[in-house]
Design an enzyme around this catalytic site. Structure first.
Site, PDB file in Angstrom:
ATOM      1  N   SER A  13       0.887 -14.589 -40.701  1.00  0.00           N
ATOM      2  CA  SER A  13       0.200 -15.892 -40.780  1.00  0.00           C
ATOM      3  C   SER A  13      -1.039 -15.824 -41.679  1.00  0.00           C
ATOM      4  O   SER A  13      -1.358 -16.798 -42.362  1.00  0.00           O
ATOM      5  CB  SER A  13      -0.160 -16.419 -39.391  1.00  0.00           C
ATOM      6  OG  SER A  13      -1.203 -15.673 -38.812  1.00  0.00           O
ATOM      7  N   ASN A  14      -1.726 -14.689 -41.698  1.00  0.00           N
ATOM      8  CA  ASN A  14      -2.855 -14.568 -42.631  1.00  0.00           C
ATOM      9  C   ASN A  14      -2.369 -14.563 -44.075  1.00  0.00           C
ATOM     10  O   ASN A  14      -2.990 -15.170 -44.955  1.00  0.00           O
ATOM     11  CB  ASN A  14      -3.666 -13.311 -42.323  1.00  0.00           C
ATOM     12  CG  ASN A  14      -4.679 -13.547 -41.219  1.00  0.00           C
ATOM     13  OD1 ASN A  14      -5.659 -14.269 -41.415  1.00  0.00           O
ATOM     14  ND2 ASN A  14      -4.425 -12.978 -40.055  1.00  0.00           N
ATOM     15  N   HIS A 105      -9.916  -8.056 -39.393  1.00  0.00           N
ATOM     16  CA  HIS A 105      -9.852  -7.475 -38.054  1.00  0.00           C
ATOM     17  C   HIS A 105     -10.262  -8.537 -37.042  1.00  0.00           C
ATOM     18  O   HIS A 105     -11.257  -9.230 -37.251  1.00  0.00           O
ATOM     19  CB  HIS A 105     -10.782  -6.264 -37.968  1.00  0.00           C
ATOM     20  CG  HIS A 105     -10.725  -5.584 -36.645  1.00  0.00           C
ATOM     21  ND1 HIS A 105      -9.653  -4.797 -36.258  1.00  0.00           N
ATOM     22  CD2 HIS A 105     -11.560  -5.615 -35.586  1.00  0.00           C
ATOM     23  CE1 HIS A 105      -9.852  -4.365 -35.032  1.00  0.00           C
ATOM     24  NE2 HIS A 105     -11.006  -4.849 -34.595  1.00  0.00           N
ATOM     25  N   LEU A 140     -11.673   3.975 -39.547  1.00  0.00           N
ATOM     26  CA  LEU A 140     -10.863   2.816 -39.159  1.00  0.00           C
ATOM     27  C   LEU A 140     -11.745   1.654 -38.682  1.00  0.00           C
ATOM     28  O   LEU A 140     -12.584   1.830 -37.793  1.00  0.00           O
ATOM     29  CB  LEU A 140      -9.912   3.240 -38.034  1.00  0.00           C
ATOM     30  CG  LEU A 140      -8.924   2.174 -37.562  1.00  0.00           C
ATOM     31  CD1 LEU A 140      -7.894   1.894 -38.647  1.00  0.00           C
ATOM     32  CD2 LEU A 140      -8.237   2.626 -36.281  1.00  0.00           C
ATOM     33  N   GLU A 170      -9.619 -16.749 -38.663  1.00  0.00           N
ATOM     34  CA  GLU A 170      -9.103 -15.753 -39.625  1.00  0.00           C
ATOM     35  C   GLU A 170      -8.527 -16.469 -40.842  1.00  0.00           C
ATOM     36  O   GLU A 170      -8.732 -16.060 -41.983  1.00  0.00           O
ATOM     37  CB  GLU A 170      -8.013 -14.890 -38.982  1.00  0.00           C
ATOM     38  CG  GLU A 170      -8.514 -14.008 -37.853  1.00  0.00           C
ATOM     39  CD  GLU A 170      -7.425 -13.066 -37.351  1.00  0.00           C
ATOM     40  OE1 GLU A 170      -6.622 -12.568 -38.143  1.00  0.00           O
ATOM     41  OE2 GLU A 170      -7.389 -12.823 -36.119  1.00  0.00           O
TER      42      GLU A 170
HETATM   43  C1  GRF Z   1      -4.331 -10.719 -37.053  1.00  0.00           C
HETATM   44  O1  GRF Z   1      -4.981 -11.051 -35.854  1.00  0.00           O
HETATM   45  C2  GRF Z   1      -5.140  -9.741 -37.851  1.00  0.00           C
HETATM   46  O2  GRF Z   1      -6.516  -9.925 -37.703  1.00  0.00           O
HETATM   47  C3  GRF Z   1      -4.735  -8.423 -37.233  1.00  0.00           C
HETATM   48  O3  GRF Z   1      -3.370  -8.549 -36.950  1.00  0.00           O
HETATM   49  C4  GRF Z   1      -3.042  -9.926 -36.791  1.00  0.00           C
HETATM   50  C5  GRF Z   1      -1.974 -10.234 -37.801  1.00  0.00           C
HETATM   51  O4  GRF Z   1      -1.486 -11.538 -37.701  1.00  0.00           O
HETATM   52  N1  GRF Z   1      -5.085  -7.329 -38.117  1.00  0.00           N
HETATM   53  P1  GRF Z   1      -0.626 -12.156 -38.894  1.00  0.00           P
HETATM   54  O5  GRF Z   1       0.504 -11.181 -39.176  1.00  0.00           O
HETATM   55  O6  GRF Z   1      -1.518 -12.353 -40.069  1.00  0.00           O
HETATM   56  O7  GRF Z   1      -0.105 -13.454 -38.338  1.00  0.00           O
END
Ligand code: GRF
Length: 213
Positions: A13-14, A105, A140, A170
């Site tokens: 989704s990001n 994160h 990390l 995010e």
């Molecule tokens: C997000 O919450 C990101 O911050 C973390 O893993 C999740 C990934 O979600 N690192 P997506 O795959 O972007 O939906």
């Protein structure tokens, strides 16, 4: 225009938020360590090239990271964006992309590095939680911070409700950070501090719960 490679492991989704943000960039590839990552189909729907480097095919982290780097470098990116990429990377890999490797994160770092951030925020009684975009360094979830967004932890919150509230933020701050990178406004100095050029002056403070009038 900057060339960007996005690394994913799952939902993506990001990644989707980045691809939809109208950024002044060319997304040259989306690469996953997981052949079943849902985000791969989303990337293809956007017309972005995809590739899989399956970590299970490699004997150790070093061999996987070398193969991943070879796949990334084929696309000659200016920036590599980790978007829910769930593999710990070797120092050699991180060093190779110094200053051009970003991660998101789901916590207000340095609080809650690692996994299960929303559960841990609830367990500790935090009133404010959030998310962080940072440059990646060998430690990390500890690299220089670019941007953060905070959300309140509300009465009756579950892990899922809190995660959804954070995820909305995010999807706002990651495109913002990448836009700044594309505009050459992010400066990472030798001491590891990030400066944003031409930033409007920050005003006010965030307090949760709100103070009584
Ligand atoms: C997000 O919450 C990101 O911050 C973390 O893993 C999740 C990934 O979600 N690192 P997506 O795959 O972007 O939906």
């Amino acid at each position: 225009m900057k060339r960007i490679v996005i690394l994913i492991s799952g939902r993506g989704s990001n990644m989707d938020a980045l691809l939809n943000a109208g950024l002044p960039a060319r997304f040259v590839a989306v690469i996953s360590n997981n052949p079943d990552a849902r985000g791969l189909a989303t990337a293809r729907d956007h017309g972005v090239a995809t590739a899989v480097v399956d970590h299970r095919a490699f004997g150790d982290r070093g061999a996987f990271d070398a193969a991943l780097a070879a796949e990334i470098d084929r696309h000659e990116p200016d920036l590599v964006v980790l978007a829910g990429f769930m593999r710990v990377l070797t120092d050699a890999f991180v060093g190779r992309y110094h200053g051009r490797l970003l991660n998101i994160h789901p916590s207000l770092l340095p609080a809650f590095p690692g996994l299960d951030t929303h559960r841990r925020a609830l367990e500790t009684g935090a009133r404010i939680h959030g998310c962080t975009v940072h440059f990646v360094t060998p430690a990390l979830d500890h690299g220089p911070i670019v941007i953060q967004a905070a959300v309140p932890v509300l009465p009756g919150d579950t892990e899922e409700k809190l995660a959804a509230r954070v995820l909305r933020e995010e999807h706002r701050i990651y495109p913002q950070a990448v836009r700044w990178f594309c505009e050459d406004r992010l400066l990472l100095d030798a001491a590891g501090a990030v400066t944003l050029r031409k930033a409007a002056e920050a005003r006010g403070a965030l307090v949760s719960p709100p103070l009584d009038a």
